[in-house]
Scaffold this motif. Sequence first.
Motif, short mmCIF file in Angstrom:
data_model
loop_
_atom_site.label_atom_id
_atom_site.label_comp_id
_atom_site.label_asym_id
_atom_site.label_seq_id
_atom_site.Cartn_x
_atom_site.Cartn_y
_atom_site.Cartn_z
N SER A 14 33.31 37.95 37.36
CA SER A 14 33.90 36.94 36.47
C SER A 14 33.67 35.58 37.10
N TYR A 28 38.09 31.70 33.98
CA TYR A 28 36.84 32.41 34.27
C TYR A 28 35.99 32.51 33.01
N THR A 30 32.51 34.36 30.93
CA THR A 30 32.22 35.70 30.43
C THR A 30 31.82 36.62 31.57
N PRO A 31 32.53 37.73 31.75
CA PRO A 31 32.19 38.66 32.83
C PRO A 31 30.85 39.35 32.57
N TYR A 32 30.16 39.68 33.65
CA TYR A 32 28.89 40.41 33.54
C TYR A 32 28.82 41.43 34.67
N ASP A 71 34.63 32.96 42.45
CA ASP A 71 34.47 34.03 41.46
C ASP A 71 35.42 35.19 41.75
N LYS A 72 35.49 36.11 40.81
CA LYS A 72 36.33 37.29 40.95
C LYS A 72 35.47 38.52 40.69
N GLU A 74 35.40 42.88 40.20
CA GLU A 74 36.15 44.10 39.94
C GLU A 74 35.22 45.29 40.13
N THR A 84 40.28 44.71 42.54
CA THR A 84 39.85 43.34 42.29
C THR A 84 39.68 42.65 43.63
#
Length: 108
Positions: A14, A28, A30-32, A71-72, A74, A84
């Motif tokens: 994220s 954040y 859009t997660p990818y 950034d984050k 997961e 996380t």
Amino acid sequence: MPLGVPLKQTVVVSPFISNDPDWNEPVYGTPYEAKCRVTNETKLVRNQHGQEVVSSAQLLFNKLPKISTSDKFEFTDENGVTETYAPISIDPKRWLNGKAILTVVSCE
């Protein structure tokens, strides 16, 4: 496959955009998904301020992905447990020609 390290795991990244001006909470994008190798081992590393911090996981990425310490990440393991992670340091490993072949992200 960098240096013989198989990247058979996937993390959801994220990307950090900014802080919310009203609540000062991180926002954040859009997660990818990104291929990587997750190793859960405790290490003593230095953060971006030069302080010694304990890292509980290392994420190995191919080449030099566009990631930052804000950034984050997961990761869901084989048992369905989702962790996380927040990056502590980003350390690209370079080949003799100067190109990044592996990036090690130490996380807390």
